[in-house]
Design an enzyme around this catalytic site. Structure first.
Site, PDB file in Angstrom:
ATOM      1  N   HIS A  56      30.761  41.612  31.728  1.00 46.35           N
ATOM      2  CA  HIS A  56      31.069  40.180  31.592  1.00 46.35           C
ATOM      3  C   HIS A  56      32.439  39.691  32.290  1.00 46.35           C
ATOM      4  CE1 HIS A  56      31.211  36.205  30.030  1.00 46.35           C
ATOM      5  NE2 HIS A  56      29.874  36.400  29.695  1.00 46.35           N
ATOM      6  N   ASP A  67      22.386  38.994  27.530  1.00 49.00           N
ATOM      7  CA  ASP A  67      21.456  39.070  28.356  1.00 49.00           C
ATOM      8  C   ASP A  67      20.527  40.234  28.076  1.00 49.00           C
ATOM      9  OD1 ASP A  67      21.135  36.730  29.526  1.00 49.00           O
ATOM     10  OD2 ASP A  67      22.726  36.979  31.012  1.00 49.00           O
TER      11      ASP A  67
HETATM   12  N1  ACO Z   1      27.086  48.207  36.191  1.00 47.79           N
HETATM   13  C1  ACO Z   1      27.951  49.046  36.807  1.00 47.79           C
HETATM   14  N2  ACO Z   1      29.201  48.910  37.142  1.00 47.79           N
HETATM   15  C2  ACO Z   1      29.586  47.508  36.950  1.00 47.79           C
HETATM   16  C3  ACO Z   1      28.808  46.638  36.457  1.00 47.79           C
HETATM   17  C4  ACO Z   1      27.421  47.028  35.749  1.00 47.79           C
HETATM   18  N3  ACO Z   1      26.644  46.088  34.961  1.00 47.79           N
HETATM   19  N4  ACO Z   1      29.227  45.341  36.155  1.00 47.79           N
HETATM   20  C5  ACO Z   1      30.612  45.857  36.500  1.00 47.79           C
HETATM   21  N5  ACO Z   1      30.700  46.870  37.133  1.00 47.79           N
HETATM   22  C6  ACO Z   1      31.975  47.496  37.507  1.00 47.79           C
HETATM   23  C7  ACO Z   1      32.100  46.872  39.163  1.00 47.79           C
HETATM   24  O1  ACO Z   1      31.410  47.970  40.180  1.00 47.79           O
HETATM   25  C8  ACO Z   1      33.659  46.997  39.274  1.00 47.79           C
HETATM   26  O2  ACO Z   1      34.001  48.280  39.590  1.00 47.79           O
HETATM   27  P1  ACO Z   1      35.362  48.468  40.469  1.00 47.79           P
HETATM   28  O3  ACO Z   1      36.358  48.001  39.803  1.00 47.79           O
HETATM   29  O4  ACO Z   1      35.456  49.933  40.558  1.00 47.79           O
HETATM   30  O5  ACO Z   1      35.050  47.870  41.708  1.00 47.79           O
HETATM   31  C9  ACO Z   1      34.145  46.614  37.908  1.00 47.79           C
HETATM   32  O6  ACO Z   1      33.144  47.097  36.912  1.00 47.79           O
HETATM   33  C10 ACO Z   1      34.377  45.104  37.548  1.00 47.79           C
HETATM   34  O7  ACO Z   1      33.267  44.416  38.025  1.00 47.79           O
HETATM   35  P2  ACO Z   1      33.273  43.049  38.609  1.00 47.79           P
HETATM   36  O8  ACO Z   1      32.166  42.559  39.459  1.00 47.79           O
HETATM   37  O9  ACO Z   1      34.456  42.804  39.595  1.00 47.79           O
HETATM   38  O10 ACO Z   1      33.641  42.231  37.230  1.00 47.79           O
HETATM   39  P3  ACO Z   1      33.214  40.524  37.243  1.00 47.79           P
HETATM   40  O11 ACO Z   1      33.737  40.221  35.903  1.00 47.79           O
HETATM   41  O12 ACO Z   1      33.389  39.827  38.498  1.00 47.79           O
HETATM   42  O13 ACO Z   1      31.639  40.654  36.884  1.00 47.79           O
HETATM   43  C11 ACO Z   1      29.457  40.662  36.153  1.00 47.79           C
HETATM   44  C12 ACO Z   1      30.986  40.316  35.903  1.00 47.79           C
HETATM   45  C13 ACO Z   1      29.007  39.740  36.993  1.00 47.79           C
HETATM   46  C14 ACO Z   1      28.650  39.916  34.810  1.00 47.79           C
HETATM   47  C15 ACO Z   1      29.280  42.125  36.515  1.00 47.79           C
HETATM   48  O14 ACO Z   1      29.602  42.901  35.160  1.00 47.79           O
HETATM   49  C16 ACO Z   1      27.511  42.384  36.799  1.00 47.79           C
HETATM   50  O15 ACO Z   1      27.236  42.329  37.827  1.00 47.79           O
HETATM   51  N6  ACO Z   1      26.814  42.584  35.575  1.00 47.79           N
HETATM   52  C17 ACO Z   1      25.421  42.843  35.674  1.00 47.79           C
HETATM   53  C18 ACO Z   1      24.920  41.640  35.762  1.00 47.79           C
HETATM   54  C19 ACO Z   1      24.815  40.899  34.315  1.00 47.79           C
HETATM   55  O16 ACO Z   1      24.511  41.590  33.304  1.00 47.79           O
HETATM   56  N7  ACO Z   1      25.026  39.426  34.473  1.00 47.79           N
HETATM   57  C20 ACO Z   1      24.917  38.704  33.173  1.00 47.79           C
HETATM   58  C21 ACO Z   1      26.260  38.110  32.732  1.00 47.79           C
HETATM   59  S1  ACO Z   1      26.268  37.481  31.251  1.00 47.79           S
HETATM   60  C22 ACO Z   1      25.899  35.776  31.438  1.00 47.79           C
HETATM   61  O17 ACO Z   1      26.079  35.164  32.556  1.00 47.79           O
HETATM   62  C23 ACO Z   1      25.117  34.912  30.336  1.00 47.79           C
END
Ligand code: ACO
Length: 428
Positions: free
Chosen positions: A305, A363
């Protein structure tokens, strides 16, 4: 305690910027005076920008805290209901018994849609996405209630707020019925808010449907958990649209449109798809490894998140709700829920997820509950929009009445061509 000023050194100039202290959370550097000094801040995606001040919802992502008007979400989910939550978000305080009765009664008086709206539904293709229909119908309400455009009138604002909260379940349920090719089912005002929504979804003119209190309560809890989440993309959209004093129905339609995007609403449907594709607990390791492999382009859906770097408090409540709903339906061995529990356990013990602070978000479990309630995945974002309407309205109203209100007008870092002379097409 006063907050220290921040000093910005730039081009030999020293600019003092006051810091503002909220009632909770980090201090905020007040950059408003920078524009008059010829500078702007650059922060696409608002990673470091507070776009407004608000007294509605507080999130501490590091500790995994979510408060509505100061009340922890766990206490509200346990002891309150969705309409009371809406009252709290709108008014700042919990209602007493009379206030609650009056609020519930007022909502129940506004549940029907204008009869002419039936023609609007009938203009859509049968396979129209429920969110496309919701955006249109909610926006179209501005045409049915033109007096709502007088946003300076507190009475008009209040009527619009009640109309929105009361009618949005009917709008959402009818968008589903239209998809299915079934007749629209009219709201039943003696029913509770979530109960009535389930009824409008699942009843038909030839077959009654009475949701069990456990199932209605589970949906009500989903509504509570999604009611507000401070300045997220859709809420900021509602505030941005409303900052020009646009019609409230148009503003909520704008928020609904923003929520529709896959980066905002909709991740719970992806969780279900991921679990279904996984198929068996024996394949969890494979999926976890794929999520850790940057070249795979795969992420564990329902994990991570932008704000929560600890357990999303809503996920724990949702997990408990899963148990209650599956128990009520006699689905103790639901394979998707079993997989979800195991996946959570494995991921939370894995170094990659620990180091990156990736925890289950709301979620992760909500899709399992919605599926058990017989709600198709195409309706998941519509249900999110329905619940978030309570928060959008609260935030919209707070913005309208805030002293010194200004239209939202961000600036930019221009990267296009410098001045050049126009050349007629014949000479190009
Ligand atoms: N699985 C594996 N790796 C992940 C995940 C995941 N679900 N989420 C983040 N990471 C990793 C990224 O690859 C990144 O790694 P790095 O630093 O080595 O490049 C690091 O964790 C940070 O990720 P970001 O995408 O920069 O984090 P951000 O805060 O921008 O994104 C998000 C948050 C979009 C929710 C992300 O965690 C994600 O894509 N999760 C899966 C989709 C999801 O569950 N979305 C629902 C969100 S809750 C809502 O909207 C109500």
């Amino acid at each position: 305690m006063t907050s220290p000023n921040a000093t910005l050194q730039i081009g030999g100039q020293s600019i003092e910027l006051p810091t503002l202290r909220g009632s909770l959370g980090p201090d905020v550097i007040d950059t408003r005076a920078l524009g008059s000094q010829g500078y702007f801040t650059y922060d696409p995606g608002f990673l470091s920008t507070a776009s407004c001040s608000s007294s509605i919802t507080y999130i501490d992502g590091d500790q995994g805290l979510l408060y509505y008007r100061g009340y922890p979400i766990e206490q509200i989910a346990e002891g309150s209901d969705f309409l009371e939550t809406a009252y709290l978000l709108w008014n700042g305080e919990l209602p007493n018994v009379e206030q609650k009765q009056e609020f519930d009664a007022l909502v129940s008086q506004h549940t029907m849609l204008h009869d002419q709206m039936l023609s609007l539904y009938k203009g859509f293709r049968r396979d129209a996405h429920p969110m496309a229909v919701m955006v249109s119908i909610i926006g179209a309400m501005a045409a049915f209630y033109p007096e709502s455009g007088d946003v300076a009138d507190a009475k008009q604002r209040e009527i619009s707020m009640f109309r929105l909260l009361a009618k949005v379940p009917t709008v959402a349920a009818w968008s589903y019925k239209y998809n299915k090719g079934e007749p629209f089912i009219y709201p039943q005002n003696h029913m509770g808010y979530a109960e009535n929504f389930l009824y409008m979804l699942h009843a038909t003119p030839c077959e009654d449907y009475q949701p069990s209190p456990v199932l209605a309560r589970a949906l009500d809890r989903i509504f509570i958990l999604h009611a507000d989440h401070e300045q997220n993309a859709s809420t900021s959209t509602v505030r941005m649209a409303g900052s020009s004093y646009a019609n409230p129905f148009a503003c909520i339609a704008a928020g609904t449109a923003c929520l529709w995007g896959p980066l905002h609403g909709g991740a719970n449907a992806s969780v279900l798809a991921m679990l279904a594709e996984m198929g068996d607990v024996s394949r969890i390791g494979e999926y976890v490894n794929r999520a850790k492999d940057k070249t795979s382009g795969f992420r564990l859906m329902g994990f991570g998140h932008r704000v929560y770097k600890n357990m999303d408090p809503r996920a724990a409540i949702m997990r408990q709700t899963c148990y209650e709903v599956l128990d009520e339906l006699g689905l103790h061995d639901d394979p998707l829920f079993k997989m979800a529990l195991k996946l959570e356990q494995i991921a939370l013990e894995d170094d990659y997820f620990i180091k990156k602070k990736l925890y289950p978000n709301v979620d992760f479990y909500s899709g399992i509950v919605l599926r058990a309630l017989g709600i198709p995945t195409s309706m998941f974002t519509a249900i999110f929009a329905l619940a978030r309407t309570a928060g959008w309205i609260a935030q919209w109203n707070e913005m309208i009445v805030s002293p010194g209100h200004k239209i939202a007008r961000p600036r930019q870092l221009y990267t296009g061509p410098q001045r050049r002379d126009f050349v007629p097409v014949s000479a190009r």
